[in-house]
Enzyme design. Structure first.
Site, PDB file in Angstrom:
ATOM      1  N   GLU A 458       0.829  -1.222   0.000  1.00 35.86           N
ATOM      2  CA  GLU A 458       0.000   0.000   0.000  1.00 35.86           C
ATOM      3  C   GLU A 458       0.860   1.268   0.000  1.00 35.86           C
ATOM      4  OE1 GLU A 458      -3.042   0.934  -0.382  1.00 35.86           O
ATOM      5  OE2 GLU A 458      -3.934  -1.045  -0.514  1.00 35.86           O
TER       6      GLU A 458
HETATM    7  C1  LIG Z   1       2.752  -9.672   0.697  1.00 36.69           C
HETATM    8  C2  LIG Z   1       2.489  -8.614  -0.325  1.00 36.69           C
HETATM    9  C3  LIG Z   1       1.202  -8.387  -0.766  1.00 36.69           C
HETATM   10  C4  LIG Z   1       0.960  -7.454  -1.776  1.00 36.69           C
HETATM   11  N1  LIG Z   1      -0.313  -7.346  -2.292  1.00 36.69           N
HETATM   12  C5  LIG Z   1      -0.491  -6.601  -3.438  1.00 36.69           C
HETATM   13  C6  LIG Z   1      -1.734  -6.615  -4.128  1.00 36.69           C
HETATM   14  O1  LIG Z   1      -2.712  -7.269  -3.706  1.00 36.69           O
HETATM   15  N2  LIG Z   1      -1.846  -5.901  -5.277  1.00 36.69           N
HETATM   16  C7  LIG Z   1      -0.809  -5.183  -5.778  1.00 36.69           C
HETATM   17  O2  LIG Z   1      -0.977  -4.563  -6.818  1.00 36.69           O
HETATM   18  N3  LIG Z   1       0.393  -5.149  -5.150  1.00 36.69           N
HETATM   19  C8  LIG Z   1       0.573  -5.836  -3.990  1.00 36.69           C
HETATM   20  N4  LIG Z   1       1.789  -5.825  -3.351  1.00 36.69           N
HETATM   21  C9  LIG Z   1       2.887  -5.073  -3.949  1.00 36.69           C
HETATM   22  C10 LIG Z   1       3.337  -3.895  -3.139  1.00 36.69           C
HETATM   23  O3  LIG Z   1       2.409  -2.851  -3.222  1.00 36.69           O
HETATM   24  C11 LIG Z   1       4.725  -3.525  -3.645  1.00 36.69           C
HETATM   25  O4  LIG Z   1       5.614  -4.517  -3.168  1.00 36.69           O
HETATM   26  C12 LIG Z   1       5.171  -2.165  -3.232  1.00 36.69           C
HETATM   27  O5  LIG Z   1       4.392  -1.193  -3.885  1.00 36.69           O
HETATM   28  C13 LIG Z   1       6.640  -1.908  -3.520  1.00 36.69           C
HETATM   29  O6  LIG Z   1       6.964  -2.237  -4.827  1.00 36.69           O
HETATM   30  P1  LIG Z   1       8.249  -3.189  -5.133  1.00 36.69           P
HETATM   31  O7  LIG Z   1       8.096  -4.392  -4.306  1.00 36.69           O
HETATM   32  O8  LIG Z   1       8.350  -3.332  -6.587  1.00 36.69           O
HETATM   33  O9  LIG Z   1       9.464  -2.373  -4.561  1.00 36.69           O
HETATM   34  P2  LIG Z   1      10.222  -1.121  -5.291  1.00 36.69           P
HETATM   35  O10 LIG Z   1       9.203  -0.185  -5.836  1.00 36.69           O
HETATM   36  O11 LIG Z   1      11.249  -1.655  -6.222  1.00 36.69           O
HETATM   37  O12 LIG Z   1      10.908  -0.460  -4.047  1.00 36.69           O
HETATM   38  C14 LIG Z   1      12.098  -0.978  -3.419  1.00 36.69           C
HETATM   39  C15 LIG Z   1      12.610   0.038  -2.417  1.00 36.69           C
HETATM   40  O13 LIG Z   1      12.975   1.244  -3.109  1.00 36.69           O
HETATM   41  C16 LIG Z   1      12.278   2.352  -2.576  1.00 36.69           C
HETATM   42  N5  LIG Z   1      11.903   3.269  -3.658  1.00 36.69           N
HETATM   43  C17 LIG Z   1      11.292   2.967  -4.807  1.00 36.69           C
HETATM   44  N6  LIG Z   1      11.102   4.069  -5.540  1.00 36.69           N
HETATM   45  C18 LIG Z   1      11.588   5.105  -4.844  1.00 36.69           C
HETATM   46  C19 LIG Z   1      11.672   6.502  -5.054  1.00 36.69           C
HETATM   47  N7  LIG Z   1      11.180   7.065  -6.165  1.00 36.69           N
HETATM   48  N8  LIG Z   1      12.238   7.259  -4.103  1.00 36.69           N
HETATM   49  C20 LIG Z   1      12.705   6.725  -2.965  1.00 36.69           C
HETATM   50  N9  LIG Z   1      12.660   5.400  -2.702  1.00 36.69           N
HETATM   51  C21 LIG Z   1      12.083   4.591  -3.626  1.00 36.69           C
HETATM   52  C22 LIG Z   1      11.036   1.788  -1.894  1.00 36.69           C
HETATM   53  O14 LIG Z   1      10.542   2.628  -0.859  1.00 36.69           O
HETATM   54  C23 LIG Z   1      11.559   0.449  -1.376  1.00 36.69           C
HETATM   55  O15 LIG Z   1      12.165   0.631  -0.130  1.00 36.69           O
HETATM   56  C24 LIG Z   1       2.034  -6.701  -2.295  1.00 36.69           C
HETATM   57  C25 LIG Z   1       3.326  -6.900  -1.800  1.00 36.69           C
HETATM   58  C26 LIG Z   1       3.561  -7.852  -0.846  1.00 36.69           C
HETATM   59  C27 LIG Z   1       4.983  -8.070  -0.381  1.00 36.69           C
END
Ligand SMILES: Cc1cc2nc3c(=O)[nH]c(=O)nc-3n(C[C@H](O)[C@H](O)[C@H](O)COP(=O)(O)OP(=O)(O)OC[C@H]3O[C@@H](n4cnc5c(N)ncnc54)[C@H](O)[C@@H]3O)c2cc1C
Length: 607
Positions: A458
């Site tokens: 979220e």
């Molecule tokens: C158990 C679980 C359930 C989930 N359920 C859903 C779901 O039902 N539907 C859905 O659509 N998604 C879902 N998600 C996805 C979740 O919303 C994403 O994991 C989250 O948005 C982060 O994206 P990412 O994992 O690709 O990490 P990334 O976006 O790659 O981020 C990695 C790190 O980099 C940081 N970062 C990224 N961009 C920036 C920036 N511009 N500036 C500073 N820091 C940054 C982030 O804060 C984080 O610490 C779920 C995830 C998990 C683990």
């Protein structure tokens, strides 16, 4: 130790929830009907959720090649929740709902989070159906939303992709019109989708007859290329199984395939999936491509999706609170029963004396009071925000607009503060248990693992922090921040006249001034890179100031109540927050105000 007295105190002695029944929409409600809902949810959570929290952790979902298998207790818990009517509790009477205020719904759902956070995924189903009520056509509401509210279908939110999580502008799932008459489909303009969605919670299971995926995808421009940025994103309903206009399954499987289950640290009762849309595993009418029905207008998908975000984020924050409280209750119970060590007297320890229970040690009391102040304070914040949601929906035009703006500013805190600090509470609960807390013989390690998710989904912690400092405190000329400051000052004015609280009121006033000054200083160069380099320390300081405000306001209500152990505990938790926590904001705001570049400026090679 039970959650109910705390919920009752916050709803009735602090927020005056029964006054909501003065609103036309809630006119049939009263404290009696609210209590009946809370009683029912407490009972179902006790009987169908709590006994199975460890079962869903150890019996992870698995795929047998055809179906995802979940333990029987998960089926039973989901059925009991649907039968309770809670899926549609907030809906109109005409829709089969109870027109229950969101404040009560949020409080009642807390019991399920406390008992077993991952056994049910009803928040997603409700969020999905609520979105369709706002943005869907009458047919989409009747076929999909109504069958989600009655428990026949469940819902998902498909935003993330393997390469696009925080940055949704980079999604590559494509949606193209499905044939010449695509616009005439009674279920909505019909498209074919192709792409991969990662991390989809409750994306595959046999808990319901059908799964309604809400999917973000891009409709290519006239040149066949995907439009860069978020502008090109549209929203689609993609049912797992095809349905007719009566909501009946047609017997045709849609082209959505499970590519794999993710094996998680915690929250294991809910499946988490990688889904392939349109790869041709289940061709529809002989063609590859998942059939999706457009919701709202093309290219407005993200706007539609974010409509439900406030409530989804209050839901995540509440889940974090409940996991924190579960750890607090477990460690309190342990501390009352574990004998260990002797008090230090003037002549040292008297080994001839029996050991005391660890709750008698000052440091253990510190860890317990920290948990209480983080979690009960955060619960108060969530319920306050839920009350603002009701205000937004049923208040006068001016009150509704004020509630909207306050929610804009408070929602990143409501989501993120408990995710960080109720997780810290879980860590302290492990610490109170000593070595036993580190084993699977006690529940506290699972609470920590389950709670670790909340800083990630979220919108991650970092993204929420940038939303707060980069957008929310600035929007509409800083009006939301001014409104919040007005509310905080209102509490200060009431508290300053109570001798017991005068020092706290002054401390809160200073904290508010520090946050205001840091906000200005962070933006003084007008450069986002300067301001946002320390967005997370800003979020922490802002969050602590908000929590101090909430605690002082709660303490005013506690102060008015007759003497009791609960009253003593609440006042002590408020003092703990002011004495041990609020002073931390100075360090956080220092780097914000000076636009400290220690982290941002460090070259990669220096790490
Ligand atoms: C158990 C679980 C359930 C989930 N359920 C859903 C779901 O039902 N539907 C859905 O659509 N998604 C879902 N998600 C996805 C979740 O919303 C994403 O994991 C989250 O948005 C982060 O994206 P990412 O994992 O690709 O990490 P990334 O976006 O790659 O981020 C990695 C790190 O980099 C940081 N970062 C990224 N961009 C920036 C920036 N511009 N500036 C500073 N820091 C940054 C982030 O804060 C984080 O610490 C779920 C995830 C998990 C683990």
């Amino acid at each position: 130790m039970s959650l109910r007295p705390t919920v009752d105190f916050l709803l009735y002695d602090w927020l005056d929830a029964p006054s909501l029944s003065e609103r036309e929409r809630f006119a049939d409600h009263s404290r009696e009907t609210f209590d009946a809902v809370l009683d029912t949810c407490e009972r179902i959570a006790r009987e169908k959720y709590a006994p199975f929290n460890r079962v869903v952790d150890t019996q992870e979902p698995h795929f047998d090649g055809e179906k995802v298998i979940l333990p029987q207790c998960t089926h039973d818990a989901n059925r009991a929740y649907a039968e309770s009517g809670m899926l549609s509790a907030a809906q109109d009477y005409d829709e089969g709902g109870m027109q229950l205020p969101y404040t009560i719904e949020a409080a009642a759902n807390g019991f399920f989070g406390l008992a077993s956070v991952s056994i049910g995924s009803s928040l997603l189903t409700k969020g999905n159906a609520n979105l369709l009520l706002v943005h869907g056509t009458e047919m989409q509401k009747a076929v999909f939303a109504r069958n989600e509210f009655n428990g026949r279908f469940s819902g998902t939110m498909c935003l993330s992709e393997p390469q696009a999580g925080s940055s949704l502008s980079d999604i590559t799932t494509r949606a193209v019109p499905d044939g010449a008459g695509f616009e005439a489909d009674p279920l909505g303009p019909r498209y074919r989708l192709k792409g991969n969605k990662m991390w989809i919670s409750a994306g595959e299971h046999e808990l319901t007859e059908n799964i309604v995926h809400l999917v973000l995808a891009k409709i290519p421009g006239p040149d066949g290329k995907l439009i860069p940025g978020t502008r090109g994103i549209s929203l689609f309903i993609v049912p797992k199984k095809m349905v007719d206009t009566q909501g009946q399954l047609t017997g045709v499987r849609n082209d959505v395939a499970l590519a794999g289950l993710n094996h998680k640290l915690g929250w294991r009762g809910t499946t988490n999936t990688l889904l392939n849309f349109g790869e041709g595993k289940f061709p529809v009418n002989g063609e590859a491509g998942a059939v999706g029905y457009l919701v709202g207008r093309p290219h407005e998908g993200l706007r539609c999706m974010f409509h439900m975000m406030n409530e989804a984020r209050i839901g995540v924050g509440t889940a974090a609170v409940m996991l924190g409280l579960a750890g607090y209750y477990a460690s309190l119970d342990y501390a009352k029963n574990r004998p260990q060590g002797r008090p230090m007297g003037p002549a040292g320890k008297d080994v001839a004396q029996p050991p005391v229970r660890i709750i008698e040690h000052a440091d253990v009391k510190r860890m317990l009071l920290a948990q209480k102040s983080y979690c009960e304070g955060a619960l108060a914040l969530e319920l306050y925000c839920a009350r603002l949601v009701d205000e937004q929906h049923t208040g006068s035009e001016a009150d509704a607009d004020e509630a909207r703006l306050l929610l804009e500013v408070l929602t990143p805190i409501a989501k993120s503060w408990p995710s960080e600090w109720c997780l810290e509470a879980n860590s302290l609960a492990i610490q109170v248990h000593g070595g036993y807390g580190y084993t699977r013989d006690f529940p506290v390690e699972q609470y920590w693992r389950d709670n670790r998710l909340n800083m990630i989904h979220e919108g991650t912690h970092g993204i929420q922090a940038m939303d707060l400092l980069g957008r929310k405190v600035l929007m509409e000329g800083g009006k939301g921040l001014t409104l919040l400051a007005g509310r905080i000052n209102g509490t200060i004015q009431r508290a300053i006249h109570v001798p017991e609280f005068a020092a706290h009121a002054n401390a809160l006033g200073q904290a508010l001034a520090q946050v205001g000054a840091a906000t200005k200083a962070a933006w003084s160069t007008g450069e986002p890179t300067d301001a946002l380099a320390n967005a997370v320390p800003y979020l922490q300081a802002f969050g602590h100031t908000v929590l101090a405000w909430v605690w002082l306001d709660v303490a005013l209500a506690a102060h008015a109540a007759p003497a009791s152990s609960a009253r003593t505990g609440r006042l002590a938790a408020m003092r703990f927050f002011f004495h041990y926590e609020l002073p931390k904001i100075g360090a956080w705001l220092q780097v914000v105000s000076s636009r400290d570049q220690t982290c941002a400026a460090l070259p990669e090679e220096a790490f």
